[in-house]
Write a protein that holds these residues in place. Structure first.
Motif, PDB file in Angstrom:
ATOM      1  N   PRO A   1       0.808  -1.223   0.000  1.00  0.00           N
ATOM      2  CA  PRO A   1       0.000   0.000   0.000  1.00  0.00           C
ATOM      3  C   PRO A   1       0.840   1.270   0.000  1.00  0.00           C
ATOM      4  N   SER A   2       2.002   1.250   0.663  1.00  0.00           N
ATOM      5  CA  SER A   2       2.850   2.436   0.714  1.00  0.00           C
ATOM      6  C   SER A   2       3.391   2.825  -0.653  1.00  0.00           C
TER       7      SER A   2
ATOM      8  N   ARG B   1      -3.373   5.509  -2.774  1.00  0.00           N
ATOM      9  CA  ARG B   1      -4.519   5.169  -1.925  1.00  0.00           C
ATOM     10  C   ARG B   1      -4.898   3.717  -2.143  1.00  0.00           C
TER      11      ARG B   1
ATOM     12  N   THR C   1      -9.533   2.877   4.932  1.00  0.00           N
ATOM     13  CA  THR C   1      -8.264   3.001   4.222  1.00  0.00           C
ATOM     14  C   THR C   1      -7.268   1.958   4.724  1.00  0.00           C
TER      15      THR C   1
ATOM     16  N   THR D   1      -3.302   0.718   4.924  1.00  0.00           N
ATOM     17  CA  THR D   1      -1.914   1.166   4.863  1.00  0.00           C
ATOM     18  C   THR D   1      -0.990  -0.007   5.184  1.00  0.00           C
ATOM     19  N   ASP D   2       0.317   0.239   5.079  1.00  0.00           N
ATOM     20  CA  ASP D   2       1.275  -0.788   5.507  1.00  0.00           C
ATOM     21  C   ASP D   2       1.136  -1.057   6.996  1.00  0.00           C
TER      22      ASP D   2
ATOM     23  N   ASN E   1      -1.530  -0.789   9.062  1.00  0.00           N
ATOM     24  CA  ASN E   1      -2.705  -1.481   9.599  1.00  0.00           C
ATOM     25  C   ASN E   1      -3.014  -2.780   8.858  1.00  0.00           C
TER      26      ASN E   1
ATOM     27  N   TYR F   1      -6.028  -7.634   6.022  1.00  0.00           N
ATOM     28  CA  TYR F   1      -6.534  -6.423   6.678  1.00  0.00           C
ATOM     29  C   TYR F   1      -7.794  -6.779   7.458  1.00  0.00           C
TER      30      TYR F   1
END
Length: 706
Positions: free
Chosen positions: A426-427, A431, A450, A452-453, A455, A466
């Motif tokens: 994701p990073s 988005r 959203t 991310t790396d 979460n 996730y």
């Protein structure tokens, strides 16, 4: 042809005489005297001729086709000869869609025109039409012979002889005959249309040079159908016979060359935007609307036209024909001043203003010297289609979803650069987000979070896990939907900031029972026929299955509005899309507030939309059999509520009414639709009058009779 009652319906009307005999026999008996299965179909209290019509409609399944074969005009030109009097003779056939010869007494318009293809430079694909028959203003026109010059040959074959003598000086050139033929249908003002074309060489040689840069089907992908000059001219090839470089509007001086005119019309929405931004219409150095004066001094100002995709997508219209697909690229291989100035209308070729630092261009001979095919393709490349953008891939591999617990998804992200595909975290993107909604019978809630790396957790195979922050409601039942979105960081290509987005995967997971995917009612490819690309909300969302998760019956735009902009507006998919595509046809307004920029609101007024199709053609967007009545089981009311100030419910529409009242949006229609649920315990009774087999069946009132 124009909208009309179906032929089978008209045929039913002709049964009234028979019905009168039946009615006389039964003496219009009250329906109460019949058995429990009453023949009083319209519930009028009597069995009469109207019930016979409805019975006939029911017996024939009450679904008239949009195109009734008996109402189609099918014409073909077999041969053309030019006798010694120089008045061409055309042999052709005219039948309906069932192959039955058309009654000549019904024919209201029959006229032919003829043009030749001037070969400027065939090797460089530079050709054009030139007409033989002109009116007093010097514009191309048709021969005036009409039915008086028509001879019936039998079995639907005819011969038409021109009144006009033409002087053929170059018989080795391709000549094209085109016709406008119309005939009445059942005397109700509607008519069938045929526009046959025929290429030939007067010297009898083989035709090798034609002009088929596009097709009628390409136009009708949006226009549904394109029907001009009173509706009698509907074939792209016929249009090109008169709309060529010689022809200008004598009133405005504007060129009506096909390439120039069509380009001008389809970029007209840009005129309005630039003018609203402060541009001044003072000639060549500013944007000015394209205006021509038509029949009986009718003014055609195209500045209100809205085009639903990027005007640089030349391939949308430049398709070539099935016989000559190579002509799809002629626009890039044979550029011309008229065609290019259709979009680049700030260029003055006569004095060089706006053209390469002042280059004067007196003709088209040198255009391709500077503007090669490769250069033109690059200049017209839509940035989002650039190979510089990575191709993103988003996959949902697994979902665990249980009532009372947070859902967990396993997903994989990848990108392809120069045909090399690799996983990405994701990073590495701008988005990544996941949306959950349920139940699929009709969505009552949606939740987007959203990713991310930080979460999410990685797996050895490159996938990630996730877990949602919020648990699924403990009382949840049915099937839930999950969708993933991912987009790249902005990248500047050709001076524009663009992003790549992954196609949104959507999966369905049962919370209870068996999996029940969300019903499919729209063909996304039909949307793309006009829009080419639909990637909305910041290039995040591009799949209908994801759109409807948020654009649900209870969805509105309250949280995009300021307090002074209330009440909210519904964004329910069926309500919103019908409203948007009604646009200028709406009696009322439809303004939705989109994503905020800081504290600023973003109102979007869809009243400016000009829909080029026919709104009665539900299958322009819908899958067959997915619309109409009754509403699907479990369909919810469209509701707008306002939390601000504790207002609560603002308005509510039943499912069928919510769809119908978007096109039929006047107060009378709304009152009509809301009256019957109010007196029937809240149930919609639309089907009683508007269902198949009923007097005001939607299939009948939406019948187009093309």
């Amino acid at each position: 042809m124009m909208a009309r009652k179906s032929s089978w319906y008209v045929s039913s009307v002709r049964l009234i005489g028979m019905a009168m005999g039946v009615a006389a026999f039964f003496c219009l008996l009250p329906a109460s005297s019949w058995s429990d299965v009453s023949a009083d179909i319209d519930n009028s209290g009597y069995v009469d001729s109207k019930d016979l019509l409805l019975l006939h409609e029911q017996w024939h399944q009450a679904v008239p086709p949009y195109i009734d074969p008996s109402e189609q005009a099918v014409a073909a030109i077999q041969s053309v000869s030019v006798p010694v009097d120089k008045k061409p003779e055309v042999t052709f056939s005219l039948v309906d869609g069932k192959g039955k010869p058309v009654d000549l007494s019904k024919v209201t318009t029959i006229r032919f025109t003829i043009a030749r293809i001037i070969e400027i430079d065939v090797a460089k694909n530079r050709t054009r039409y030139q007409n033989y028959i002109l009116n007093s203003a010097g514009q191309p026109t048709y021969d005036s012979g009409g039915k008086g010059n028509l001879t019936a040959l039998g079995n639907g074959a005819y011969k038409f002889k021109f009144n006009s003598a033409i002087n053929i000086t170059q018989p080795n050139l391709t000549h094209t005959i085109g016709a406008q033929i119309q005939y009445n249908l059942d005397g109700d003002g509607s008519f069938a249309v045929a526009n046959p074309l025929f290429n030939f060489r007067p010297d009898g040689g083989t035709v090798t040079n034609v002009r088929e840069l596009s097709t009628t089907d390409a136009c009708n992908a949006c226009h549904n159908p394109l029907a001009l000059h009173g509706g009698g001219r509907r074939d792209y090839g016929l249009c090109t016979l008169c709309h060529h470089p010689d022809v200008v509007d004598p009133d405005t001086g504007a060129s009506v060359d096909m390439a120039h005119m069509i380009h001008q019309i389809h970029i007209s929405h840009m005129f309005q935007k630039e003018n609203n931004a402060g541009q001044v219409n003072n000639g060549i150095n500013s944007v000015s609307p394209y205006v021509v004066i038509g029949f009986q001094n009718s003014v055609h100002d195209y500045s209100e036209v809205t085009y639903p995709q990027d005007v640089r997508n030349c391939d949308k219209c430049h398709t070539g024909s099935a016989a000559h697909p190579e002509q799809a690229s002629w626009n890039f291989k044979a550029p011309s001043r008229l065609a290019c100035s259709g979009c680049h209308d700030k260029v003055n070729f006569a004095n060089g203003q706006g053209h390469g630092g002042g280059i004067i261009q007196a003709d088209d001979n040198m255009c391709a010297f500077c503007h090669s095919e490769a250069a033109l393709r690059d200049n017209h490349l839509v940035p989002r289609n650039s190979p510089q953008l990575p191709a993103l891939i988003a996959e949902i591999l697994d979902v665990t979803a249980t009532a009372g617990s947070p859902a967990e998804i396993q997903f994989r992200l990848a990108q392809a650069v120069n045909n090399v595909t690799s996983t990405v975290a994701p990073s590495g993107l701008n988005r990544v987000a996941v949306t959950m909604a349920g139940p699929t019978t009709d969505y009552t809630f949606d939740l987007t979070e959203t990713i991310t790396d930080g979460n999410s957790t990685g797996n050895p195979d490159g996938s990630r896990n996730y877990t949602f922050n919020s648990p699924i409601d403990a009382s949840a039942t049915g099937t839930f939907a999950f969708a993933l979105e991912a987009r790249s960081a902005p990248q500047t290509i050709k001076g524009e900031s663009v992003r790549s987005s992954a196609p949104n995967p959507v999966v369905y997971v049962p919370i209870t029972g068996q999996v029940e995917p969300r019903r499919e009612v729209v063909d996304w490819n039909k949307c793309l026929n006009c829009h080419d690309v639909l990637s909305l909300h910041g290039d995040n969302r591009n799949a209908y299955g994801l759109c409807i998760m948020c654009h649900r019956p209870g969805g509105d735009d309250e949280f995009r509005r300021n307090a002074g902009d209330m009440p909210p507006e519904s964004i329910d998919m069926k309500y919103m899309i019908h409203k948007i595509h009604s646009g200028r046809e709406l009696d009322g307004e439809y303004t939705v507030y989109g994503y905020r920029v800081g504290s600023a609101t973003n109102p979007v007024d869809f009243k400016e939309v000009t829909y080029p199709g026919d709104r009665r053609d539900c299958e322009q967007c819908h899958l067959p059999g997915t619309y109409g009545m009754p509403a699907p089981a479990g369909a919810l009311d469209t509701v707008v509520t306002q939390e601000l100030g504790g207002v609560g419910e603002v308005w509510r529409l039943k499912p069928t009414s919510a769809a119908c009242l978007t096109c039929h949006d006047n107060n009378e229609a709304r009152q009509h639709a809301q009256t019957y649920p109010a007196i029937s315990g809240g149930a919609e009774k639309c089907i009683d009058c508007h269902g198949d087999g009923k007097e005001w069946s939607t299939r009948k009132v939406h019948y187009r009779g093309l």
